[in-house]
Design an enzyme around this catalytic site. Structure first.
Site, short mmCIF file in Angstrom:
data_model
loop_
_atom_site.label_atom_id
_atom_site.label_comp_id
_atom_site.label_asym_id
_atom_site.label_seq_id
_atom_site.Cartn_x
_atom_site.Cartn_y
_atom_site.Cartn_z
CG ASP A 54 -1.87 1.30 1.14
OD1 ASP A 54 -2.52 1.51 0.43
OD2 ASP A 54 -1.42 2.06 2.17
CE1 TYR A 59 0.59 7.76 3.53
CE2 TYR A 59 1.13 5.68 2.43
CZ TYR A 59 0.19 6.43 3.31
OH TYR A 59 -0.90 5.82 3.77
CE LYS A 85 -3.73 4.85 1.92
NZ LYS A 85 -2.32 4.44 1.49
#
Length: 270
Positions: A54, A59, A85
């Site tokens: 993931d 990030y 995401k």
């Protein structure tokens, strides 16, 4: 428990291995990480048998996706399940000298704007594919739709409306066309799971906080409704940002910050 055994993720038809690798540290959350060490981490996870990975644009402002994709695109695509995401769109800063990359210790010099509308979701999805170097991902999550990022209740409601009237159509199209297998939502606070369940037909939640050995309230208050609707749950922060892995030392982290004294005592008892 066999960490590499698989378990069905709600009604998505996806079977995830019980242990996955989360990509936030690869974005240099608390400390800068050499490129070789980041790649070796992903490689070691794959060699150990982990098959669920993931990541997110957030990030390291894109760095985690670059690093994870560099390794995973060299593996047989059908051998891994990958989620990323949507909700943030990035661009190069107009004034690099004024760029602030916090809260990341490192990361890349790109600045974000939140966008949960149709075009924003599609732009985020396409940008992620390019950073990963892969033509598809398996699961796509709505990221950080909660109070802490959107200026309180009024701002959050405006973002939910943006998603409902625009971005949800993009996610539904991606799923209907087979480009993704499931739609999820990342959860940081209590109270958001019921809100999503009331308004959108999500397939699963990735619960970053609060569900760990230190706080199991959602097990009684929010997870039963997910079970009733066959909505999957992925535990995204099982070590509570680190303290349950390192112990309650001076540099330990809880919920992305210092460990409160009372919580440190609880960790020691565990």
């Amino acid at each position: 428990m066999d960490p590499f055994a698989t378990r069905a993720l709600g009604a998505t038809g996806v079977a995830l291995c019980r242990l996955g690798l989360g990509g936030a540290p690869l974005g240099e959350l608390f400390a800068k990480i050499p490129e070789a060490a980041a790649g070796a981490t992903v490689e070691a996870a794959y060699e150990a048998g982990i098959r669920y990975f993931d990541t997110a644009p957030w990030y390291g402002h894109g760095l985690s996706e670059h690093r994870m994709g560099h390794v995973l695109r060299q593996k047989p695509r059908e051998s891994v399940l990958l989620s990323t995401k949507v909700g943030r769109v990035y661009r190069a800063p107009r004034d690099l000298a004024q760029f602030d990359g916090s809260p990341w210790a490192g990361g890349l010099p790109f600045e974000l704007r939140f966008d949960y509308d149709y075009d924003g979701i599609m732009r985020s999805y396409e940008d992620s594919l390019q950073r990963l170097g892969l033509p598809r991902v398996d699961l796509l999550l709505i990221h950080d739709l909660d109070l802490q990022y959107h200026g309180g209740e009024e701002g959050l409601e405006a973002r939910f409306a943006e998603l409902e009237h625009g971005g949800w159509h993009a996610l539904s199209e991606l799923k209907a066309s087979g480009l993704i297998k499931g739609i999820g939502a990342g959860i940081n606070r209590l109270g958001l799971i019921p809100r999503f369940l009331d308004r959108l037909e999500v397939d699963f939640f990735l619960v970053a906080m609060p569900y760990t050995l230190l706080d199991q309230e959602p097990l009684e208050t929010e997870f039963p409704a997910c079970q009733e609707r066959n909505v999957g749950i992925v535990i995204g922060s099982p070590y509570a940002s680190g303290v349950l892995a390192t112990g309650a030392g001076a540099d330990a982290k809880y919920n992305y910050g210092p460990v409160p004294p009372a919580l440190g005592d609880k960790v020691r008892r565990i």
